[in-house]
Design a protein around this motif. Structure first.
Motif, PDB file in Angstrom:
ATOM      1  N   GLY A 122      -3.830  -7.708  15.915  1.00 15.58           N
ATOM      2  CA  GLY A 122      -4.684  -8.082  17.037  1.00 15.58           C
ATOM      3  C   GLY A 122      -6.153  -8.138  16.683  1.00 15.58           C
ATOM      4  O   GLY A 122      -6.994  -8.417  17.539  1.00 15.58           O
ATOM      5  N   LEU A 123      -6.472  -7.894  15.404  1.00 18.42           N
ATOM      6  CA  LEU A 123      -7.875  -7.856  14.984  1.00 18.42           C
ATOM      7  C   LEU A 123      -8.365  -9.247  14.617  1.00 18.42           C
ATOM      8  O   LEU A 123      -7.675 -10.000  13.923  1.00 18.42           O
ATOM      9  N   ASP A 124      -9.560  -9.593  15.075  1.00 19.84           N
ATOM     10  CA  ASP A 124     -10.222 -10.824  14.652  1.00 19.84           C
ATOM     11  C   ASP A 124     -11.292 -10.434  13.637  1.00 19.84           C
ATOM     12  O   ASP A 124     -12.308  -9.837  14.016  1.00 19.84           O
ATOM     13  N   PRO A 125     -11.095 -10.748  12.353  1.00 20.52           N
ATOM     14  CA  PRO A 125     -12.084 -10.356  11.343  1.00 20.52           C
ATOM     15  C   PRO A 125     -13.481 -10.885  11.618  1.00 20.52           C
ATOM     16  O   PRO A 125     -14.463 -10.305  11.145  1.00 20.52           O
ATOM     17  N   ALA A 126     -13.577 -11.976  12.373  1.00 19.41           N
ATOM     18  CA  ALA A 126     -14.896 -12.521  12.694  1.00 19.41           C
ATOM     19  C   ALA A 126     -15.723 -11.539  13.513  1.00 19.41           C
ATOM     20  O   ALA A 126     -16.955 -11.655  13.575  1.00 19.41           O
ATOM     21  N   ASP A 127     -15.074 -10.551  14.137  1.00 14.01           N
ATOM     22  CA  ASP A 127     -15.802  -9.541  14.910  1.00 14.01           C
ATOM     23  C   ASP A 127     -16.470  -8.511  14.015  1.00 14.01           C
ATOM     24  O   ASP A 127     -17.241  -7.673  14.501  1.00 14.01           O
ATOM     25  N   GLY A 128     -16.165  -8.548  12.731  1.00 11.69           N
ATOM     26  CA  GLY A 128     -16.843  -7.680  11.778  1.00 11.69           C
ATOM     27  C   GLY A 128     -16.255  -6.285  11.694  1.00 11.69           C
ATOM     28  O   GLY A 128     -15.303  -5.921  12.404  1.00 11.69           O
ATOM     29  N   LEU A 129     -16.821  -5.492  10.819  1.00 14.41           N
ATOM     30  CA  LEU A 129     -16.304  -4.150  10.558  1.00 14.41           C
ATOM     31  C   LEU A 129     -16.294  -3.236  11.779  1.00 14.41           C
ATOM     32  O   LEU A 129     -15.403  -2.380  11.898  1.00 14.41           O
ATOM     33  N   PRO A 130     -17.242  -3.349  12.738  1.00 14.32           N
ATOM     34  CA  PRO A 130     -17.167  -2.482  13.923  1.00 14.32           C
ATOM     35  C   PRO A 130     -15.850  -2.599  14.682  1.00 14.32           C
ATOM     36  O   PRO A 130     -15.430  -1.650  15.358  1.00 14.32           O
ATOM     37  N   ALA A 131     -15.168  -3.745  14.558  1.00 16.86           N
ATOM     38  CA  ALA A 131     -13.890  -3.925  15.249  1.00 16.86           C
ATOM     39  C   ALA A 131     -12.828  -2.962  14.734  1.00 16.86           C
ATOM     40  O   ALA A 131     -11.832  -2.701  15.428  1.00 16.86           O
ATOM     41  N   LEU A 132     -13.009  -2.422  13.533  1.00 13.46           N
ATOM     42  CA  LEU A 132     -12.031  -1.491  12.978  1.00 13.46           C
ATOM     43  C   LEU A 132     -11.989  -0.171  13.734  1.00 13.46           C
ATOM     44  O   LEU A 132     -11.030   0.590  13.610  1.00 13.46           O
ATOM     45  N   ALA A 133     -13.017   0.109  14.518  1.00 12.01           N
ATOM     46  CA  ALA A 133     -13.052   1.346  15.299  1.00 12.01           C
ATOM     47  C   ALA A 133     -12.161   1.266  16.538  1.00 12.01           C
ATOM     48  O   ALA A 133     -11.899   2.282  17.184  1.00 12.01           O
ATOM     49  N   SER A 134     -11.650   0.084  16.835  1.00  6.96           N
ATOM     50  CA  SER A 134     -10.794  -0.096  18.009  1.00  6.96           C
ATOM     51  C   SER A 134      -9.526   0.738  17.892  1.00  6.96           C
ATOM     52  O   SER A 134      -8.971   0.913  16.796  1.00  6.96           O
ATOM     53  N   ASP A 135      -9.039   1.223  19.031  1.00  8.63           N
ATOM     54  CA  ASP A 135      -7.802   2.000  19.042  1.00  8.63           C
ATOM     55  C   ASP A 135      -6.600   1.166  18.607  1.00  8.63           C
ATOM     56  O   ASP A 135      -5.576   1.715  18.194  1.00  8.63           O
ATOM     57  N   GLU A 136      -6.706  -0.148  18.721  1.00  6.50           N
ATOM     58  CA  GLU A 136      -5.603  -1.021  18.331  1.00  6.50           C
ATOM     59  C   GLU A 136      -5.407  -1.055  16.809  1.00  6.50           C
ATOM     60  O   GLU A 136      -4.336  -1.433  16.324  1.00  6.50           O
ATOM     61  N   VAL A 137      -6.439  -0.691  16.082  1.00  6.98           N
ATOM     62  CA  VAL A 137      -6.364  -0.662  14.618  1.00  6.98           C
ATOM     63  C   VAL A 137      -6.018   0.757  14.193  1.00  6.98           C
ATOM     64  O   VAL A 137      -6.796   1.688  14.390  1.00  6.98           O
ATOM     65  N   ARG A 138      -4.843   0.917  13.603  1.00 10.69           N
ATOM     66  CA  ARG A 138      -4.375   2.260  13.234  1.00 10.69           C
ATOM     67  C   ARG A 138      -4.575   2.573  11.759  1.00 10.69           C
ATOM     68  O   ARG A 138      -4.859   3.708  11.393  1.00 10.69           O
ATOM     69  N   ARG A 139      -4.401   1.561  10.893  1.00 15.35           N
ATOM     70  CA  ARG A 139      -4.518   1.793   9.449  1.00 15.35           C
ATOM     71  C   ARG A 139      -5.343   0.688   8.812  1.00 15.35           C
ATOM     72  O   ARG A 139      -5.113  -0.507   9.068  1.00 15.35           O
ATOM     73  N   VAL A 140      -6.274   1.085   7.960  1.00 13.36           N
ATOM     74  CA  VAL A 140      -7.168   0.162   7.265  1.00 13.36           C
ATOM     75  C   VAL A 140      -7.047   0.430   5.769  1.00 13.36           C
ATOM     76  O   VAL A 140      -7.296   1.551   5.304  1.00 13.36           O
ATOM     77  N   ALA A 141      -6.667  -0.590   5.021  1.00 11.08           N
ATOM     78  CA  ALA A 141      -6.441  -0.425   3.587  1.00 11.08           C
ATOM     79  C   ALA A 141      -7.702  -0.748   2.785  1.00 11.08           C
ATOM     80  O   ALA A 141      -8.360  -1.759   3.036  1.00 11.08           O
ATOM     81  N   ILE A 142      -8.007   0.128   1.836  1.00 11.21           N
ATOM     82  CA  ILE A 142      -9.066  -0.139   0.864  1.00 11.21           C
ATOM     83  C   ILE A 142      -8.598   0.403  -0.487  1.00 11.21           C
ATOM     84  O   ILE A 142      -7.652   1.189  -0.560  1.00 11.21           O
ATOM     85  N   ALA A 143      -9.252  -0.036  -1.546  1.00 10.17           N
ATOM     86  CA  ALA A 143      -8.988   0.548  -2.858  1.00 10.17           C
ATOM     87  C   ALA A 143      -9.534   1.970  -2.889  1.00 10.17           C
ATOM     88  O   ALA A 143     -10.503   2.296  -2.192  1.00 10.17           O
ATOM     89  N   ASN A 144      -8.920   2.810  -3.681  1.00  7.68           N
ATOM     90  CA  ASN A 144      -9.337   4.208  -3.762  1.00  7.68           C
ATOM     91  C   ASN A 144     -10.751   4.306  -4.341  1.00  7.68           C
ATOM     92  O   ASN A 144     -10.967   3.962  -5.511  1.00  7.68           O
TER      93      ASN A 144
END
Length: 267
Positions: A122-144
């Protein structure tokens, strides 16, 4: 396709890449073992094809993984001939350790980060990184970030966006940036902060949606390589460097979203 992609990205960290086996034809006279940052997975394979069209006598073996892990392995005697790092500082550190010569260090590209959401999210990347704080986003992958430059850059991008504290508990860490992308592709993460070069690859192109992270949001990803002093065939190893720095090699890197060293980045 999903299964094929999982296999392809799993090769990050394993020996792979096109190679001339030379079996029975006596053509292979040299072997070059490359340790390459995982963001190069698809771009480097194209460069290797170009190299081997011109030098079929050289066998290329490529291992993909995190640059920090390779730095540690090479420092402890791992048998590589060429190191292609996502952080130019790592080849320079090998010079300081006496494992390479300064004149053999070369910058080859500048990497870029994207925010990528896989299919069905449900995430629109165009909304930028602040959108990752939404409750709808549960897991965010990054390199270690403990050993992957793209992971360090992702953390700093979240910090710059003012959402690191809110997102930190959602982070899932890939061993390298290719594995972080695999988490998104497989649905094990709702989104990821990964390399532009990966989402531009054939296996990932068209999956989900992505948007570039502003360049001023994270430390510049100056990438560089080095031919190691321990190279079994320095001349053959230098052919890898020359192929990457050639106009054809630069064209390949540009197609995958890399900027060239010295180029003025545009946001």
């Amino acid at each position: 396709m999903a299964a094929a992609l999982a296999v392809g990205l799993a090769l990050a960290g394993c020996a792979g890449g096109p190679a001339s086996d030379g079996a029975g034809d006596g053509a292979t006279t040299a072997q070059v073992r490359i340790a390459a940052a995982a963001d190069l997975k698809f771009a480097l394979e194209e460069v290797v094809v170009l190299l081997q069209e011109r030098h079929p006598e050289v066998r290329i073996t490529t291992t993909y993984g995190s640059s920090g892990t390779f730095l540690s392995q090479i420092s402890n005697g791992a048998p590589f001939d060429v190191f292609l790092s996502a952080d130019l500082a790592y080849p320079r550190q090998l010079v300081e350790e006496g494992l390479a010569d300064e004149e053999d260090v070369f910058p080859y590209a500048v990497g870029r980060l994207v925010l990528w959401a896989g299919d069905g999210g449900g995430l629109d990347p165009a909304d930028g990184l602040p959108a990752l704080a939404s409750d709808e986003v549960r897991r965010v992958a990054i390199a270690n970030p403990a050993h992957a430059p793209y992971g360090v850059a992702a953390v700093e991008a979240l910090r710059s966006a003012g959402v690191l504290d809110e997102v930190e508990g959602k982070l899932v860490y890939g061993e390298n940036v290719a594995q972080a992308a695999e988490f998104v592709q497989s649905g094990n993460a709702d989104a990821g902060i990964v390399a532009l070069s990966l989402v531009r690859s054939d296996p990932l192109r068209g999956i989900g949606a992505w948007a570039e992270v502003p360049l001023d949001a994270y430390p510049r990803l100056d990438q560089g390589g080095v031919v190691l002093r321990s190279a079994r065939d320095p001349g053959a190893a230098a052919l890898v460097r020359d192929a990457i720095l050639s106009p054809d090699g630069a064209d390949v890197l540009a197609r995958y979203g890399f900027s060239l060293p010295g180029a003025t980045d545009e946001g």
